[in-house]
Design a protein around this motif. Structure first.
Motif, PDB file in Angstrom:
ATOM      1  N   UNK A  17       5.360 -11.773 -12.472  1.00  0.00           N
ATOM      2  CA  UNK A  17       4.714 -11.183 -11.230  1.00  0.00           C
ATOM      3  C   UNK A  17       3.213 -11.183 -11.201  1.00  0.00           C
ATOM      4  N   UNK A  18       2.620 -11.570 -12.421  1.00  0.00           N
ATOM      5  CA  UNK A  18       1.122 -11.528 -12.601  1.00  0.00           C
ATOM      6  C   UNK A  18       0.623 -10.153 -11.916  1.00  0.00           C
ATOM      7  N   UNK A  19      -0.416 -10.164 -11.060  1.00  0.00           N
ATOM      8  CA  UNK A  19      -1.209  -9.093 -10.559  1.00  0.00           C
ATOM      9  C   UNK A  19       0.069  -8.307  -9.781  1.00  0.00           C
ATOM     10  N   UNK A  20       1.015  -8.739  -9.193  1.00  0.00           N
ATOM     11  CA  UNK A  20       2.100  -8.251  -8.189  1.00  0.00           C
ATOM     12  C   UNK A  20       2.826  -7.318  -9.107  1.00  0.00           C
ATOM     13  N   UNK A  21       2.946  -7.815 -10.508  1.00  0.00           N
ATOM     14  CA  UNK A  21       3.645  -6.807 -11.470  1.00  0.00           C
ATOM     15  C   UNK A  21       2.987  -5.480 -11.502  1.00  0.00           C
ATOM     16  N   UNK A  22       1.685  -5.428 -11.612  1.00  0.00           N
ATOM     17  CA  UNK A  22       0.762  -4.256 -11.969  1.00  0.00           C
ATOM     18  C   UNK A  22       0.754  -3.551 -10.687  1.00  0.00           C
ATOM     19  N   UNK A  23       0.943  -4.088  -9.602  1.00  0.00           N
ATOM     20  CA  UNK A  23       0.858  -3.500  -8.139  1.00  0.00           C
ATOM     21  C   UNK A  23       2.149  -2.741  -8.015  1.00  0.00           C
ATOM     22  N   UNK A  24       3.479  -3.252  -8.355  1.00  0.00           N
ATOM     23  CA  UNK A  24       4.623  -2.647  -8.222  1.00  0.00           C
ATOM     24  C   UNK A  24       4.847  -1.428  -9.335  1.00  0.00           C
ATOM     25  N   UNK A  25       4.494  -1.576 -10.408  1.00  0.00           N
ATOM     26  CA  UNK A  25       4.520  -0.523 -11.468  1.00  0.00           C
ATOM     27  C   UNK A  25       3.469   0.537 -11.049  1.00  0.00           C
ATOM     28  N   UNK A  26       2.620   0.290 -10.113  1.00  0.00           N
ATOM     29  CA  UNK A  26       1.567   1.180  -9.625  1.00  0.00           C
ATOM     30  C   UNK A  26       2.282   2.052  -8.223  1.00  0.00           C
ATOM     31  N   UNK A  27       3.061   1.240  -7.478  1.00  0.00           N
ATOM     32  CA  UNK A  27       3.571   1.662  -6.324  1.00  0.00           C
ATOM     33  C   UNK A  27       4.859   2.359  -6.355  1.00  0.00           C
ATOM     34  N   UNK A  28       5.643   1.922  -7.614  1.00  0.00           N
ATOM     35  CA  UNK A  28       7.257   2.583  -7.665  1.00  0.00           C
ATOM     36  C   UNK A  28       6.979   4.245  -7.877  1.00  0.00           C
ATOM     37  N   UNK A  29       6.120   4.769  -8.864  1.00  0.00           N
ATOM     38  CA  UNK A  29       6.149   6.132  -9.041  1.00  0.00           C
ATOM     39  C   UNK A  29       5.904   6.969  -7.723  1.00  0.00           C
ATOM     40  N   UNK A  30       4.697   6.494  -6.997  1.00  0.00           N
ATOM     41  CA  UNK A  30       4.267   7.186  -5.920  1.00  0.00           C
ATOM     42  C   UNK A  30       5.342   7.052  -4.739  1.00  0.00           C
ATOM     43  N   UNK A  31       5.841   5.960  -4.385  1.00  0.00           N
ATOM     44  CA  UNK A  31       6.755   5.983  -3.575  1.00  0.00           C
ATOM     45  C   UNK A  31       8.336   6.653  -3.653  1.00  0.00           C
ATOM     46  N   UNK A  32       8.444   6.802  -5.122  1.00  0.00           N
ATOM     47  CA  UNK A  32       9.694   7.749  -5.382  1.00  0.00           C
ATOM     48  C   UNK A  32       9.500   9.197  -5.191  1.00  0.00           C
ATOM     49  N   UNK A  33       8.172   9.610  -5.579  1.00  0.00           N
ATOM     50  CA  UNK A  33       7.939  10.997  -5.432  1.00  0.00           C
ATOM     51  C   UNK A  33       7.714  11.330  -4.142  1.00  0.00           C
ATOM     52  N   UNK A  34       7.158  10.312  -3.297  1.00  0.00           N
ATOM     53  CA  UNK A  34       7.104  10.496  -1.790  1.00  0.00           C
ATOM     54  C   UNK A  34       8.387  10.817  -1.268  1.00  0.00           C
ATOM     55  N   UNK A  35       9.354  10.076  -1.564  1.00  0.00           N
ATOM     56  CA  UNK A  35      10.658   9.817  -1.321  1.00  0.00           C
ATOM     57  C   UNK A  35      11.373  11.377  -1.341  1.00  0.00           C
ATOM     58  N   UNK A  36      10.913  12.121  -2.743  1.00  0.00           N
ATOM     59  CA  UNK A  36      11.544  13.246  -2.989  1.00  0.00           C
ATOM     60  C   UNK A  36      11.213  14.375  -2.055  1.00  0.00           C
ATOM     61  N   UNK A  37      10.121  14.389  -1.650  1.00  0.00           N
ATOM     62  CA  UNK A  37       9.566  15.282  -0.693  1.00  0.00           C
ATOM     63  C   UNK A  37      10.041  15.208   0.781  1.00  0.00           C
ATOM     64  N   UNK A  38      10.278  14.043   1.022  1.00  0.00           N
ATOM     65  CA  UNK A  38      11.017  13.465   2.360  1.00  0.00           C
ATOM     66  C   UNK A  38      12.541  13.891   2.361  1.00  0.00           C
ATOM     67  N   UNK A  39      13.033  13.925   1.085  1.00  0.00           N
ATOM     68  CA  UNK A  39      14.382  14.481   1.100  1.00  0.00           C
ATOM     69  C   UNK A  39      14.778  15.854   1.693  1.00  0.00           C
ATOM     70  N   UNK A  40      13.398  16.746   1.434  1.00  0.00           N
ATOM     71  CA  UNK A  40      13.460  18.095   1.958  1.00  0.00           C
ATOM     72  C   UNK A  40      13.706  18.393   3.511  1.00  0.00           C
ATOM     73  N   UNK A  41      13.295  17.020   4.198  1.00  0.00           N
ATOM     74  CA  UNK A  41      13.621  17.014   5.699  1.00  0.00           C
ATOM     75  C   UNK A  41      14.844  16.551   6.262  1.00  0.00           C
ATOM     76  N   UNK A  93      -1.742  -5.334  -4.555  1.00  0.00           N
ATOM     77  CA  UNK A  93      -1.012  -6.258  -3.636  1.00  0.00           C
ATOM     78  C   UNK A  93      -1.827  -7.158  -2.650  1.00  0.00           C
ATOM     79  N   UNK A  94      -3.086  -6.699  -2.212  1.00  0.00           N
ATOM     80  CA  UNK A  94      -3.880  -7.317  -1.446  1.00  0.00           C
ATOM     81  C   UNK A  94      -4.486  -8.560  -2.189  1.00  0.00           C
ATOM     82  N   UNK A  95      -4.871  -8.258  -3.714  1.00  0.00           N
ATOM     83  CA  UNK A  95      -5.340  -9.240  -4.299  1.00  0.00           C
ATOM     84  C   UNK A  95      -4.463 -10.407  -4.707  1.00  0.00           C
ATOM     85  N   UNK A  96      -2.935  -9.887  -4.742  1.00  0.00           N
ATOM     86  CA  UNK A  96      -1.995 -10.917  -5.105  1.00  0.00           C
ATOM     87  C   UNK A  96      -1.764 -11.692  -3.674  1.00  0.00           C
TER      88      UNK A  96
END
Length: 259
Positions: free
Chosen positions: A134-158, A195-198
């Protein structure tokens, strides 16, 4: 301590194993906004573990294992427990009361063992593939996954209401999705930059949209299942949503990188 700082630390103390000082009772009124931002801590743990793993072992399964161990020992163990309990409840062929009873049982059943193994194996394979190719995209994915996952947990309540009168679900209630979306937009900035860099500007824009869309889909699926089979969501549902949301981002990232 300002009210904003106290709100952030309150949310941090709720979903992290890293202790923080609280000078007064926790305040979760703005937890929906802070949840994705706290996810940056999990992102940092995953990236730090990956960096140490790469230094020690080079790209591959061992580096991925160090990354996962770092994130789960500091943030995700609570969420994994929710996923395992959900797996056991899903395996019950009984009424609503029986499923709720199984959900509260601290013991692990065969469904939790099977699907927990499959989940962690999938996460290990996806993380390994990203760190290898993945190169740079690997770090991007590792950065995005926890943020998106916790955003999802908040949206669950809707999508459904809490079924109990105590515990984490009742404590959080139903946070405002708009505030959670603002928190997600702020917290996704490091991943968007990477992701923009990649992949350039289009990749940057696509990443925040994919992260948000996958969060909505995960929240809708888990919320629908909990609403139908358990009469509403619980703290375990929030944890399961975080875990599934993170895995979805990692798998999508692997699909993009492999092409």
């Amino acid at each position: 301590m300002s009210s904003h700082a106290h709100g952030f630390l309150s949310t941090w103390s709720l979903i992290s194993r890293i202790p923080v000082p609280l000078k007064k009772e926790p305040d979760f009124a703005a937890a929906g906004f802070w949840m994705p931002i706290v996810g940056l801590g999990a992102s940092a743990a995953a990236c730090l573990g990956a960096w140490l793993g790469l230094l020690a072992f080079g790209p591959g399964l061992l580096a991925a294992l160090v990354s996962i161990a770092a994130q789960y020992s500091t943030f995700n163990l609570f969420h994994l427990d929710g996923l395992l309990d959900t797996a056991d409840a899903a395996g019950v062929s009984g009424d609503l009361a029986k499923r709720r009873e199984v959900l509260k049982d601290p013991r692990l059943g065969s469904y939790a063992l099977l699907y927990g193994f499959l989940f962690l194996a999938s996460r290990l394979a996806a993380t390994s593939a990203l760190l290898t190719h993945g190169a740079t995209a690997a770090w991007a994915a590792l950065a995005l996954a926890p943020v998106s996952g916790r955003f999802s947990s908040v949206l669950l309540t809707a999508f459904t209401e809490p079924y109990g009168h105590g515990g984490l679900a009742a404590l959080l209630g139903r946070p405002a999705p708009i505030k959670a979306t603002i928190g997600y937009a702020i917290a996704s900035a490091p991943a968007v930059l990477l992701f923009g860099i990649a992949f350039g500007p289009i990749g940057a824009i696509a990443s925040v949209l994919v992260g948000g869309t996958s969060a909505i889909i995960t929240a809708a699926v888990v919320g629908h299942w909990y609403g139908k089979h358990l009469g509403g969501y619980s703290g375990d549902a929030l944890g399961a949503t975080v875990e599934l949301g993170e895995l979805l981002i990692l798998v999508i990232s692997v699909a993009i990188v492999s092409r």
